[in-house]
Design an enzyme around this catalytic site. Sequence first.
Site, mmCIF file in Angstrom:
data_model
loop_
_atom_site.group_PDB
_atom_site.id
_atom_site.type_symbol
_atom_site.label_atom_id
_atom_site.label_comp_id
_atom_site.label_asym_id
_atom_site.label_seq_id
_atom_site.Cartn_x
_atom_site.Cartn_y
_atom_site.Cartn_z
ATOM 1 C CE LYS A 18 23.253 34.260 -14.084
ATOM 2 N NZ LYS A 18 21.851 34.601 -14.237
ATOM 3 C CD GLU A 66 21.119 32.402 -17.116
ATOM 4 O OE1 GLU A 66 21.699 32.549 -16.026
ATOM 5 O OE2 GLU A 66 19.901 32.655 -17.273
ATOM 6 C CG HIS A 96 13.143 38.187 -39.893
ATOM 7 N ND1 HIS A 96 12.543 38.236 -41.120
ATOM 8 C CD2 HIS A 96 13.755 36.972 -39.809
ATOM 9 C CE1 HIS A 96 12.762 37.101 -41.768
ATOM 10 N NE2 HIS A 96 13.506 36.310 -40.987
ATOM 11 N NE ARG A 102 14.681 34.988 1.970
ATOM 12 C CZ ARG A 102 14.088 33.937 1.427
ATOM 13 N NH1 ARG A 102 14.806 32.885 1.100
ATOM 14 N NH2 ARG A 102 12.790 33.928 1.212
ATOM 15 C CG ASN A 108 9.269 37.181 2.552
ATOM 16 O OD1 ASN A 108 9.072 37.966 1.634
ATOM 17 N ND2 ASN A 108 9.919 36.034 2.386
ATOM 18 N N GLY A 109 6.255 38.896 2.084
ATOM 19 C CA GLY A 109 5.070 38.607 1.289
ATOM 20 C C GLY A 109 4.341 39.891 0.946
ATOM 21 C CD1 TRP A 153 14.439 43.292 -3.505
ATOM 22 C CD2 TRP A 153 12.234 42.920 -3.621
ATOM 23 N NE1 TRP A 153 14.052 43.418 -4.817
ATOM 24 C CE2 TRP A 153 12.712 43.197 -4.918
ATOM 25 C CE3 TRP A 153 10.874 42.654 -3.448
ATOM 26 C CZ2 TRP A 153 11.881 43.212 -6.035
ATOM 27 C CZ3 TRP A 153 10.040 42.677 -4.546
ATOM 28 C CH2 TRP A 153 10.548 42.944 -5.825
ATOM 29 C CE LYS A 161 20.273 32.508 -5.292
ATOM 30 N NZ LYS A 161 21.076 32.472 -6.520
ATOM 31 C CD GLU A 174 20.152 38.256 -13.249
ATOM 32 O OE1 GLU A 174 19.171 37.865 -12.606
ATOM 33 O OE2 GLU A 174 21.098 37.504 -13.537
ATOM 34 C CB CYS A 230 11.847 40.179 2.993
ATOM 35 S SG CYS A 230 11.059 41.526 2.104
#
Length: 605
Positions: free
Chosen positions: A486, A482, A505, A27, A101-102, A75, A600, A489, A2
């Site tokens: 990417k 990574e 395996h 955010r 925010n939280g 968010w 973010k 995402e 947020c």
Amino acid sequence: MCGIVGYIGKRDVAPLLLEGLQRLEYRGYDSAGIVITSPKAAGLRMVKAKGRVRDLEARVPKRFAGTTGIAHTRWATHGVPSDENAHPHLDTEGKVAVVHNGIIDNATELRARLSADGITFLSETDTEVLVHLVARSEAETLEEKVREALRHVEGTYGLAVMHADFSDRIVVARNGSPVVLGIGEKEMFVASDIAALVSHTRQIVTLEDGEMATLKADDFRTYTTEGSRTTATPTTVEWEAESYDMGGHDTYMHKEISEQAEAVDRVLRGRIDDRFSTVHLGGLNLDAREARGIRRVKILGCGTSYHAGMIGAQLIEELARIPADAEPASEFRYRNPVVDPDTLYVAVSQSGETYDVLAAVQELKRKGARVLGVVNVVGSAIAREADGGMYVHAGPEVCVVSTKCFTNTVVAFALLALHLGRIRDLSVADGKRLIAGLRRLPGQISEILEGEAEIKKLAEEYAGAQSMMFIGRVRGYPVALEASLKLKEISYIHAEAYPASELKHGPLALIEPALPTVAIVPDDDLLEKNRAALEEIKARSGRILAVAHREQEKADHTIVVPKNETELDPILLGIPLQLFAYHTALAMGRDIDKPRNLAKSVTVE
């Protein structure tokens, strides 16, 4: 998560707040809202909208004047994205406005109690309980009303509060979510990130957990949630406002990928010591005797930072010969870990505010551990909580997915590993070899980026895949993790990463022509082992894209990457796969800078 921005002064507030929300949209971008007033206004005026900040801007009336206001881009946590769930939230009488925010952990209990007292809730959010708690307080000042409300709250918050009866001030508070004050000339700002402030002021104050502030047009004061005054000394932000612009690129992600050569040069600058074939890392606050006493290194991070930590752990083991491993901070903090006094803990976070990492740091400090921070944002919470550490100097990173900060974090770990190694048993010759390799990195990164056109063609060819496999061994495995992250995402293609040795395996059952495999194949002592894995895939008609130091005969396509020192090769092997993910998502028409469901800075649990 947020974005919060607020202003009090003499300027027309709505354009300032909307500009700040645009800078903070990375955010959170599920919904947005703004509330304003002025000393001459009768009450609060609010506009909210589901969707992006541009949707909010379209709803703001032409005559929407005020000199004080708070705004928010969301968010979603509690409640779906909607007009009703967008912040700010108002009380029943429309006198109190809150942006938050939280997460309020005891929101369900508080809602039930307030509902029993006759309060009607208009949203599904946890934040709305704060509005009603402030509004119901009989305290005489806004500061006391907010303080009294917070006594009932369990959880995390960064919040800003306005009240129609106290139009000369904004009251803010922090516990676990960032709150930054901007100090102007007869005007004050507040935000959850300095990105919203740098166009207007570079003088900032960062609130600590348990701290509040009152902002008026001509001054501010800080104090604890218990009411004790605190001392706040403004600091100067290093980053310029232009650092947050796209700079001629179509997306922030593309801009940030293209900045990596300069960013790596920055993290190296002033730190190399040619005389002793080592590096200067004065911010560690760790002398040579203490460094020699380290028996283990534990690296904690989340997402991309965790992957960077995996590469960092390998570098520390190889160069310093200290047992090292990386673990998701979100798992570490809940498994009641044994905290060893001879273990060095390293907390990794781009923002320096990642809640799971910060909570792990606080738990470690409570148990007497030595903790270093590896972060990008100067003065962030983890930087302040840690005993010492390193800034990675990547510069502002606006795209939700991390690219240049990942690369700089791995380079920072290479510096740390070299530093520890030279204190212990790493030879002068190896020190010189690695320093030479570090100095070659910016030029080699530029060389990789020059091949973008070919990577784009490959990405467009693979963009039709429903799923992709990524494999690598030892140094290549974190690179595969990574790269897989990417791709998923920003393109939303399902992607999984496995150690190449694990194919037989189980995951080999998935191999077929419709499932491409991206293989990390460095030219190291495991080259033939990696080639054997490619043979296994081709024997089952799988398509292969290799990232390697030379053409791979069994691969359908190879992206050739320049060779550096073996220990440093993972830094370069991941960069073409950032471009691969970018151009795959571009070919699929995705919103690259703002992928769905993500934000973010993850400042909630």
